[in-house]
Scaffold this motif. Structure first.
Motif, PDB file in Angstrom:
ATOM      1  N   ILE A  97       0.759  -1.195  -0.052  1.00 41.25           N
ATOM      2  CA  ILE A  97      -0.076   0.021   0.249  1.00 41.25           C
ATOM      3  C   ILE A  97       0.943   1.542  -0.026  1.00 41.25           C
ATOM      4  N   ALA A  98       2.132   1.363   0.519  1.00 41.99           N
ATOM      5  CA  ALA A  98       2.753   2.038   1.212  1.00 41.99           C
ATOM      6  C   ALA A  98       3.797   2.551  -0.211  1.00 41.99           C
ATOM      7  N   LEU A  99       3.991   1.799  -0.918  1.00 36.84           N
ATOM      8  CA  LEU A  99       4.572   1.636  -2.580  1.00 36.84           C
ATOM      9  C   LEU A  99       3.700   2.200  -4.020  1.00 36.84           C
ATOM     10  N   SER A 100       2.210   1.688  -3.367  1.00 34.37           N
ATOM     11  CA  SER A 100       1.467   1.828  -4.494  1.00 34.37           C
ATOM     12  C   SER A 100       0.844   3.065  -4.580  1.00 34.37           C
ATOM     13  N   CYS A 101       0.394   4.206  -2.330  1.00 32.38           N
ATOM     14  CA  CYS A 101       0.247   5.347  -2.608  1.00 32.38           C
ATOM     15  C   CYS A 101       1.117   6.183  -3.324  1.00 32.38           C
ATOM     16  N   GLN A 102       2.867   5.840  -3.969  1.00 33.92           N
ATOM     17  CA  GLN A 102       4.043   6.213  -4.780  1.00 33.92           C
ATOM     18  C   GLN A 102       3.661   6.479  -5.397  1.00 33.92           C
ATOM     19  N   GLU A 103       2.804   5.434  -6.110  1.00 31.94           N
ATOM     20  CA  GLU A 103       3.089   5.354  -7.756  1.00 31.94           C
ATOM     21  C   GLU A 103       1.975   5.773  -8.035  1.00 31.94           C
ATOM     22  N   ILE A 104       0.637   6.127  -7.486  1.00 27.75           N
ATOM     23  CA  ILE A 104      -0.577   7.039  -7.495  1.00 27.75           C
ATOM     24  C   ILE A 104       0.409   8.777  -7.761  1.00 27.75           C
ATOM     25  N   GLY A 105       0.951   8.460  -6.768  1.00 28.54           N
ATOM     26  CA  GLY A 105       0.961  10.241  -5.767  1.00 28.54           C
ATOM     27  C   GLY A 105       0.051  10.514  -4.539  1.00 28.54           C
ATOM     28  N   ALA A 106      -0.747   9.895  -4.006  1.00 27.69           N
ATOM     29  CA  ALA A 106      -1.887   9.712  -3.158  1.00 27.69           C
ATOM     30  C   ALA A 106      -0.595   9.859  -1.559  1.00 27.69           C
ATOM     31  N   ILE A 107      -1.106  10.024  -0.251  1.00 30.80           N
ATOM     32  CA  ILE A 107      -0.411  10.211   0.524  1.00 30.80           C
ATOM     33  C   ILE A 107      -0.873   8.971   1.403  1.00 30.80           C
ATOM     34  N   PHE A 108       0.541   8.646   2.074  1.00 26.70           N
ATOM     35  CA  PHE A 108       0.481   7.127   2.711  1.00 26.70           C
ATOM     36  C   PHE A 108       0.123   7.662   4.445  1.00 26.70           C
ATOM     37  N   ALA A 109      -1.095   7.027   4.377  1.00 31.48           N
ATOM     38  CA  ALA A 109      -0.922   7.278   6.237  1.00 31.48           C
ATOM     39  C   ALA A 109      -0.638   6.565   7.169  1.00 31.48           C
ATOM     40  N   PRO A 110      -0.334   5.284   8.205  1.00 35.86           N
ATOM     41  CA  PRO A 110      -0.285   4.516   8.545  1.00 35.86           C
ATOM     42  C   PRO A 110      -0.957   5.453  10.158  1.00 35.86           C
ATOM     43  N   ILE A 111      -1.643   4.477  10.829  1.00 35.76           N
ATOM     44  CA  ILE A 111      -2.254   4.824  12.085  1.00 35.76           C
ATOM     45  C   ILE A 111      -2.212   3.398  13.091  1.00 35.76           C
ATOM     46  N   ALA A 112      -1.701   3.530  14.671  1.00 38.14           N
ATOM     47  CA  ALA A 112      -2.041   2.382  15.231  1.00 38.14           C
ATOM     48  C   ALA A 112      -2.737   1.995  15.663  1.00 38.14           C
ATOM     49  N   PHE A 113      -3.174   0.783  16.028  1.00 40.86           N
ATOM     50  CA  PHE A 113      -4.192   0.024  17.152  1.00 40.86           C
ATOM     51  C   PHE A 113      -4.476   1.107  18.127  1.00 40.86           C
ATOM     52  N   SER A 114      -5.704   1.726  18.157  1.00 37.99           N
ATOM     53  CA  SER A 114      -5.635   2.307  19.253  1.00 37.99           C
ATOM     54  C   SER A 114      -7.788   2.373  19.501  1.00 37.99           C
ATOM     55  N   PRO A 115      -7.879   3.189  21.041  1.00 34.37           N
ATOM     56  CA  PRO A 115      -9.014   2.906  21.423  1.00 34.37           C
ATOM     57  C   PRO A 115      -9.430   3.982  20.122  1.00 34.37           C
ATOM     58  N   ARG A 116     -11.311   3.813  20.175  1.00 40.43           N
ATOM     59  CA  ARG A 116     -11.993   3.848  18.528  1.00 40.43           C
ATOM     60  C   ARG A 116     -12.030   5.619  18.681  1.00 40.43           C
ATOM     61  N   GLU A 117     -11.598   6.055  20.329  1.00 40.16           N
ATOM     62  CA  GLU A 117     -12.326   7.350  20.041  1.00 40.16           C
ATOM     63  C   GLU A 117     -11.201   8.185  19.477  1.00 40.16           C
ATOM     64  N   ILE A 118      -9.894   7.820  19.468  1.00 36.30           N
ATOM     65  CA  ILE A 118      -8.730   8.108  19.487  1.00 36.30           C
ATOM     66  C   ILE A 118      -8.045   8.247  17.230  1.00 36.30           C
ATOM     67  N   ILE A 119      -9.017   7.082  17.067  1.00 32.26           N
ATOM     68  CA  ILE A 119      -8.707   6.717  16.166  1.00 32.26           C
ATOM     69  C   ILE A 119      -9.500   7.858  15.048  1.00 32.26           C
ATOM     70  N   LYS A 120     -11.042   8.222  15.634  1.00 27.83           N
ATOM     71  CA  LYS A 120     -11.872   8.941  14.731  1.00 27.83           C
ATOM     72  C   LYS A 120     -10.948  10.063  14.989  1.00 27.83           C
ATOM     73  N   LYS A 121     -10.331  10.494  15.961  1.00 29.20           N
ATOM     74  CA  LYS A 121      -9.649  11.927  16.282  1.00 29.20           C
ATOM     75  C   LYS A 121      -8.675  12.255  14.788  1.00 29.20           C
ATOM     76  N   LYS A 122      -7.952  10.704  14.748  1.00 30.05           N
ATOM     77  CA  LYS A 122      -6.684  11.128  14.117  1.00 30.05           C
ATOM     78  C   LYS A 122      -7.890  10.720  12.351  1.00 30.05           C
ATOM     79  N   LEU A 123      -8.755  10.382  11.909  1.00 26.53           N
ATOM     80  CA  LEU A 123      -8.884  10.464  11.016  1.00 26.53           C
ATOM     81  C   LEU A 123      -9.647  11.946  10.397  1.00 26.53           C
ATOM     82  N   ASP A 124     -10.258  12.478  11.002  1.00 29.53           N
ATOM     83  CA  ASP A 124     -11.075  13.521  11.641  1.00 29.53           C
ATOM     84  C   ASP A 124     -10.447  14.288  11.017  1.00 29.53           C
ATOM     85  N   SER A 125      -8.530  14.297  11.435  1.00 28.26           N
ATOM     86  CA  SER A 125      -7.695  14.947  11.282  1.00 28.26           C
ATOM     87  C   SER A 125      -7.196  15.656   9.654  1.00 28.26           C
TER      88      SER A 125
END
Length: 326
Positions: free
Chosen positions: A97-125
């Motif tokens: 996925i990281a390599l494919s983002c480079q091919e497309i020119g997309a932005i790779f944003a890996p995120i750690a497993f966390s409580p859902r409220e923390i993940i939601k904050k990260k995704l919203d940002s």
């Protein structure tokens, strides 16, 4: 919101013929620049690029797999400048996925497993276009988001890495591809990692130190090994390079079987002199470094010795002391 389960083994694969350098995706033409993956697929096509469990993937084969995954992402609406978030641990699919983002020119944003409220904050940002989440089975579930930022504002960005959030809510740090390449090149000018070597991806890609291993691999054209289910102590015996903390190095030396390991980049707290001597006596070249997320990883580094310092400033970095603080 559309959901789709993605199994890495089910991704369509092209034939064994390398595709030309022309843009691959009709909906989103690729940026006109040299991709490191293509460079090595052309010049080292039959050399091993990636090791995953018992599978040894050549550069040419890896490129073809990434092309297929890039086309799948494009069909799902991902274009240059879009954010692709991935919630999960290191595996071969995450690397692709990281390599494919480079091919497309997309932005790779890996995120750690966390409580859902923390993940939601990260995704919203970061408002991603797609969100992949690793399931307990190891498969990745994909969710297409209804909200995302116009890609025109983000075309220069390659990755988004979240800080630890020690001073409040976690914040995403944006880096360009040039930032990552410059960071890798600076370290590799001192810390040798070259063709024929292999580095264990022992740190998560959602941490800047893990993403730095990924970019050093791409810059060097060497090999990278994905951790197996047999544990890091087992995996270390089959690579030449690793990023470790002192306790891990001590456990390896105590095991009396260091395998192929010859060079280690140590992080974390104080490194005992006895550990340094023990590694050197076993033929392991030990280094220590200091870095931070905002600088795309390592800023200073040195070969370990008994002198208390964080090493010298690496090429393409600058530091400044203000009122006694760096």
């Amino acid at each position: 919101m559309v959901k789709k389960n993605i199994n890495p083994q089910d991704m369509p694969l092209p034939n064994n013929t390398l595709l030309p350098e022309a843009p691959l995706l009709q909906k989103a033409p690729l940026p006109q620049k040299d991709f490191l993956l293509r460079k090595w697929a052309n010049s080292r096509s039959n050399e091993i690029a990636l090791v995953n469990e018992d599978e040894h993937v050549r550069w040419e084969v890896l490129l073809n797999k990434v092309i297929a995954l890039s086309e799948s992402l494009n069909e799902m609406g991902v274009a240059a400048g879009d954010v692709v978030a991935c919630i999960g641990k290191n595996d071969d699919f995450l690397v692709k996925i990281a390599l494919s983002c480079q091919e497309i020119g997309a932005i790779f944003a890996p995120i750690a497993f966390s409580p859902r409220e923390i993940i939601k904050k990260k995704l919203d940002s970061i408002t991603p276009k797609l969100v992949f989440e690793q399931q307990p089975s190891g498969e990745w579930e994909c969710q297409k988001q209804d909200r995302f930022v116009s890609p025109e504002l983000q075309l220069a960005i390659s990755s988004l890495i979240f800080t630890s959030g020690s001073a409040g809510d976690p914040k995403a740090v944006a880096h360009t591809e040039s930032n990552h390449i410059t960071s890798a090149t600076g370290l590799l000018s001192e810390f040798e990692f070259k063709w024929g070597d292999s580095w264990l991806l022992s740190l998560p890609l959602y941490h800047v130190s893990g993403l730095a291993i990924f970019w050093r691999w791409l810059v060097s054209g060497a090999a990278m090994s994905i951790p197996t289910t047999k544990g890091w102590l087992h995996d270390l015996r089959f690579v030449t390079h690793a990023s470790l903390v002192s306790t891990q190095l001590k456990r390896l030396l105590d095991s009396d079987d260091i395998g192929l390991l010859k060079r280690v980049l140590l992080g974390g707290s104080h490194i005992p002199n006895t550990l340094i001597d023990g590694a050197q006596n076993r033929g392991i070249d030990t280094w220590m470094g200091y870095g931070l997320t905002e600088s795309a990883s390592t800023v200073t580094a040195k070969r370990t010795n008994q002198k208390p310092s964080s090493g010298k400033v690496l090429p393409c970095r600058e530091i400044q002391c203000v009122e006694g603080e760096i």
